[in-house]
Design a protein around this motif. Structure first.
Motif, PDB file in Angstrom:
ATOM      1  N   VAL A 145      52.500  91.877  32.512  1.00  0.00           N
ATOM      2  CA  VAL A 145      52.130  92.629  31.316  1.00  0.00           C
ATOM      3  C   VAL A 145      50.663  92.325  31.079  1.00  0.00           C
ATOM      4  CG1 VAL A 145      52.490  92.939  28.849  1.00  0.00           C
ATOM      5  CG2 VAL A 145      54.440  92.474  30.339  1.00  0.00           C
ATOM      6  N   SER A 146      49.834  93.354  31.168  1.00  0.00           N
ATOM      7  CA  SER A 146      48.392  93.162  31.009  1.00  0.00           C
ATOM      8  C   SER A 146      48.069  92.671  29.612  1.00  0.00           C
ATOM      9  CB  SER A 146      47.644  94.465  31.275  1.00  0.00           C
ATOM     10  OG  SER A 146      47.879  94.895  32.589  1.00  0.00           O
ATOM     11  N   ALA A 147      47.000  91.917  29.521  1.00  0.00           N
ATOM     12  CA  ALA A 147      46.545  91.437  28.221  1.00  0.00           C
ATOM     13  C   ALA A 147      46.098  92.643  27.394  1.00  0.00           C
ATOM     14  CB  ALA A 147      45.407  90.445  28.399  1.00  0.00           C
ATOM     15  N   VAL A 148      46.678  92.792  26.239  1.00  0.00           N
ATOM     16  CA  VAL A 148      46.357  93.883  25.322  1.00  0.00           C
ATOM     17  C   VAL A 148      46.254  93.289  23.919  1.00  0.00           C
ATOM     18  CG1 VAL A 148      47.481  95.681  26.717  1.00  0.00           C
ATOM     19  CG2 VAL A 148      48.817  94.438  25.034  1.00  0.00           C
ATOM     20  N   PRO A 149      45.784  94.056  22.938  1.00  0.00           N
ATOM     21  CA  PRO A 149      45.750  93.519  21.571  1.00  0.00           C
ATOM     22  C   PRO A 149      47.129  93.023  21.142  1.00  0.00           C
ATOM     23  CG  PRO A 149      44.570  95.607  21.673  1.00  0.00           C
ATOM     24  CD  PRO A 149      45.229  95.414  23.017  1.00  0.00           C
ATOM     25  N   ALA A 150      47.143  92.022  20.281  1.00  0.00           N
ATOM     26  CA  ALA A 150      48.386  91.350  19.879  1.00  0.00           C
ATOM     27  C   ALA A 150      49.443  92.326  19.364  1.00  0.00           C
ATOM     28  CB  ALA A 150      48.089  90.284  18.835  1.00  0.00           C
ATOM     29  N   ASN A 151      49.051  93.320  18.564  1.00  0.00           N
ATOM     30  CA  ASN A 151      50.034  94.273  18.032  1.00  0.00           C
ATOM     31  C   ASN A 151      50.701  95.057  19.147  1.00  0.00           C
ATOM     32  OD1 ASN A 151      49.488  93.469  15.432  1.00  0.00           O
ATOM     33  ND2 ASN A 151      48.061  95.134  15.034  1.00  0.00           N
ATOM     34  N   ASP A 152      49.914  95.479  20.143  1.00  0.00           N
ATOM     35  CA  ASP A 152      50.471  96.221  21.272  1.00  0.00           C
ATOM     36  C   ASP A 152      51.306  95.306  22.160  1.00  0.00           C
ATOM     37  OD1 ASP A 152      49.117  98.456  20.327  1.00  0.00           O
ATOM     38  OD2 ASP A 152      47.401  98.162  21.643  1.00  0.00           O
ATOM     39  N   LEU A 153      50.847  94.077  22.344  1.00  0.00           N
ATOM     40  CA  LEU A 153      51.548  93.122  23.197  1.00  0.00           C
ATOM     41  C   LEU A 153      52.954  92.857  22.661  1.00  0.00           C
ATOM     42  CD1 LEU A 153      51.581  91.181  25.585  1.00  0.00           C
ATOM     43  CD2 LEU A 153      50.517  89.460  24.103  1.00  0.00           C
ATOM     44  N   ARG A 154      53.079  92.701  21.377  1.00  0.00           N
ATOM     45  CA  ARG A 154      54.378  92.427  20.762  1.00  0.00           C
ATOM     46  C   ARG A 154      55.388  93.518  21.114  1.00  0.00           C
ATOM     47  NH1 ARG A 154      55.358  90.872  14.457  1.00  0.00           N
ATOM     48  NH2 ARG A 154      57.617  90.922  14.522  1.00  0.00           N
ATOM     49  N   GLY A 155      54.992  94.768  20.987  1.00  0.00           N
ATOM     50  CA  GLY A 155      55.881  95.882  21.305  1.00  0.00           C
ATOM     51  C   GLY A 155      56.207  95.963  22.783  1.00  0.00           C
ATOM     52  N   LEU A 156      55.205  95.755  23.643  1.00  0.00           N
ATOM     53  CA  LEU A 156      55.436  95.787  25.089  1.00  0.00           C
ATOM     54  C   LEU A 156      56.420  94.700  25.503  1.00  0.00           C
ATOM     55  CD1 LEU A 156      51.817  96.349  26.491  1.00  0.00           C
ATOM     56  CD2 LEU A 156      53.753  97.925  26.664  1.00  0.00           C
ATOM     57  N   ILE A 157      56.218  93.507  24.973  1.00  0.00           N
ATOM     58  CA  ILE A 157      57.110  92.387  25.310  1.00  0.00           C
ATOM     59  C   ILE A 157      58.511  92.662  24.787  1.00  0.00           C
ATOM     60  CG2 ILE A 157      57.578  89.947  24.846  1.00  0.00           C
ATOM     61  CD1 ILE A 157      55.399  90.371  26.926  1.00  0.00           C
ATOM     62  N   SER A 158      58.618  93.171  23.569  1.00  0.00           N
ATOM     63  CA  SER A 158      59.932  93.459  22.997  1.00  0.00           C
ATOM     64  C   SER A 158      60.702  94.423  23.902  1.00  0.00           C
ATOM     65  CB  SER A 158      59.785  94.045  21.594  1.00  0.00           C
ATOM     66  OG  SER A 158      61.050  94.353  21.057  1.00  0.00           O
ATOM     67  N   ASN A 159      60.051  95.482  24.322  1.00  0.00           N
ATOM     68  CA  ASN A 159      60.713  96.456  25.199  1.00  0.00           C
ATOM     69  C   ASN A 159      61.105  95.843  26.535  1.00  0.00           C
ATOM     70  OD1 ASN A 159      60.510  98.494  23.296  1.00  0.00           O
ATOM     71  ND2 ASN A 159      58.575  99.243  24.090  1.00  0.00           N
ATOM     72  N   ALA A 160      60.201  95.078  27.124  1.00  0.00           N
ATOM     73  CA  ALA A 160      60.487  94.468  28.424  1.00  0.00           C
ATOM     74  C   ALA A 160      61.629  93.459  28.323  1.00  0.00           C
ATOM     75  CB  ALA A 160      59.229  93.795  28.976  1.00  0.00           C
ATOM     76  N   ILE A 161      61.612  92.629  27.294  1.00  0.00           N
ATOM     77  CA  ILE A 161      62.655  91.614  27.146  1.00  0.00           C
ATOM     78  C   ILE A 161      63.994  92.269  26.823  1.00  0.00           C
ATOM     79  CG2 ILE A 161      63.398  89.600  25.799  1.00  0.00           C
ATOM     80  CD1 ILE A 161      61.146  89.075  27.864  1.00  0.00           C
ATOM     81  N   GLU A 162      63.988  93.341  26.040  1.00  0.00           N
ATOM     82  CA  GLU A 162      65.238  94.071  25.798  1.00  0.00           C
ATOM     83  C   GLU A 162      65.837  94.522  27.125  1.00  0.00           C
ATOM     84  OE1 GLU A 162      65.619  97.178  22.838  1.00  0.00           O
ATOM     85  OE2 GLU A 162      64.059  96.201  21.624  1.00  0.00           O
ATOM     86  N   PHE A 163      64.990  95.020  28.011  1.00  0.00           N
ATOM     87  CA  PHE A 163      65.465  95.451  29.329  1.00  0.00           C
ATOM     88  C   PHE A 163      66.094  94.283  30.076  1.00  0.00           C
ATOM     89  CE2 PHE A 163      64.660  95.576  33.885  1.00  0.00           C
ATOM     90  CZ  PHE A 163      65.434  96.672  34.232  1.00  0.00           C
ATOM     91  N   PHE A 164      65.382  93.167  30.149  1.00  0.00           N
ATOM     92  CA  PHE A 164      65.893  92.006  30.883  1.00  0.00           C
ATOM     93  C   PHE A 164      67.174  91.454  30.262  1.00  0.00           C
ATOM     94  CE2 PHE A 164      61.456  91.585  32.516  1.00  0.00           C
ATOM     95  CZ  PHE A 164      61.773  91.687  33.862  1.00  0.00           C
ATOM     96  N   LEU A 165      67.244  91.438  28.935  1.00  0.00           N
ATOM     97  CA  LEU A 165      68.436  90.889  28.278  1.00  0.00           C
ATOM     98  C   LEU A 165      69.651  91.787  28.457  1.00  0.00           C
ATOM     99  CD1 LEU A 165      66.924  89.441  24.976  1.00  0.00           C
ATOM    100  CD2 LEU A 165      67.711  88.172  26.980  1.00  0.00           C
ATOM    101  N   THR A 166      69.447  93.088  28.478  1.00  0.00           N
ATOM    102  CA  THR A 166      70.587  93.974  28.676  1.00  0.00           C
ATOM    103  C   THR A 166      70.950  94.083  30.154  1.00  0.00           C
ATOM    104  OG1 THR A 166      69.120  95.886  28.638  1.00  0.00           O
ATOM    105  CG2 THR A 166      70.231  95.299  26.585  1.00  0.00           C
ATOM    106  N   ALA A 167      69.980  93.978  31.054  1.00  0.00           N
ATOM    107  CA  ALA A 167      70.268  94.023  32.492  1.00  0.00           C
ATOM    108  C   ALA A 167      70.966  92.758  32.945  1.00  0.00           C
ATOM    109  CB  ALA A 167      68.969  94.215  33.280  1.00  0.00           C
ATOM    110  N   GLY A 168      70.670  91.628  32.274  1.00  0.00           N
ATOM    111  CA  GLY A 168      71.268  90.349  32.653  1.00  0.00           C
ATOM    112  C   GLY A 168      72.638  90.152  32.073  1.00  0.00           C
ATOM    113  N   ASN A 169      73.103  91.079  31.273  1.00  0.00           N
ATOM    114  CA  ASN A 169      74.381  90.925  30.588  1.00  0.00           C
ATOM    115  C   ASN A 169      75.498  91.637  31.293  1.00  0.00           C
ATOM    116  OD1 ASN A 169      75.947  89.939  28.563  1.00  0.00           O
ATOM    117  ND2 ASN A 169      75.144  91.271  26.978  1.00  0.00           N
TER     118      ASN A 169
END
Length: 169
Positions: A145-169
């Motif tokens: 995940v490229s370094a982006v402003p903190a507000n954008d980073l939060r949303g990008l990480i949230s989406n990515a982690i949602e993917f990993f958490l649902t794929a791992g379940n």
């Protein structure tokens, strides 16, 4: 005994006593408040690895906030670990190993040291999923995940982690 009191005084005493008895009865019979239930989590975890600054680093704080949002959305667990002791790649790699032993569905590295430790560890563990925030060398099992402003980073990480958490379940 009641003969010395006026009828009005007797009604006041009886009325007050009745009100007290009624209040005590209501208090005793009132349904107890339900105990708050602990949050039930899915059996999947995303883990964050930071350097010695921990969550005081703005990039790490935004990443952690995004991970927590994903946890709320998926009921997956999130945790973080801060590299303690010598701030070397070899030492940080032991913390990556600790997170792998804790069965993290994805290990996220924020900061140069965690990114380097993941780059060193990932090729030897092709079944483990990793993510690095900022510039990092990718691999078959490493997302970046490229370094982006903190507000954008939060949303990008949230989406990515949602993917990993649902794929791992």
């Amino acid at each position: 005994m009641w003969g010395t009191f006026s009828a009005r005084t007797r009604w006041i005493v009886v009325g007050t006593a009745s009100a007290v008895v009624a209040a005590v009865a209501v208090w005793l019979l009132w349904p107890a408040a339900e105990e708050p239930r602990p949050r039930e989590y899915a059996d999947v975890t995303a883990c964050l690895l930071t350097d010695q600054r921990g969550l005081s680093d703005s990039e790490a704080a935004a990443t952690w906030a995004g991970m927590q949002e994903a946890s709320l959305a998926t009921k997956g667990q999130v945790r973080y670990l801060q590299v303690a002791g010598a701030q070397t790649v070899d030492n940080a790699a032991t913390f990556v190993g600790t997170l792998m032993l804790n069965r993290c569905a994805v290990i996220v590295g924020v900061g140069p040291l965690p990114r380097e430790a993941i780059a060193q560890t990932a090729p030897n563990h092709p079944d483990q999923r990793f993510m690095v925030v900022g510039e990092g060398s990718g691999g078959a099992n490493v997302s970046t995940v490229s370094a982006v402003p903190a507000n954008d980073l939060r949303g990008l990480i949230s989406n990515a982690i949602e993917f990993f958490l649902t794929a791992g379940n």
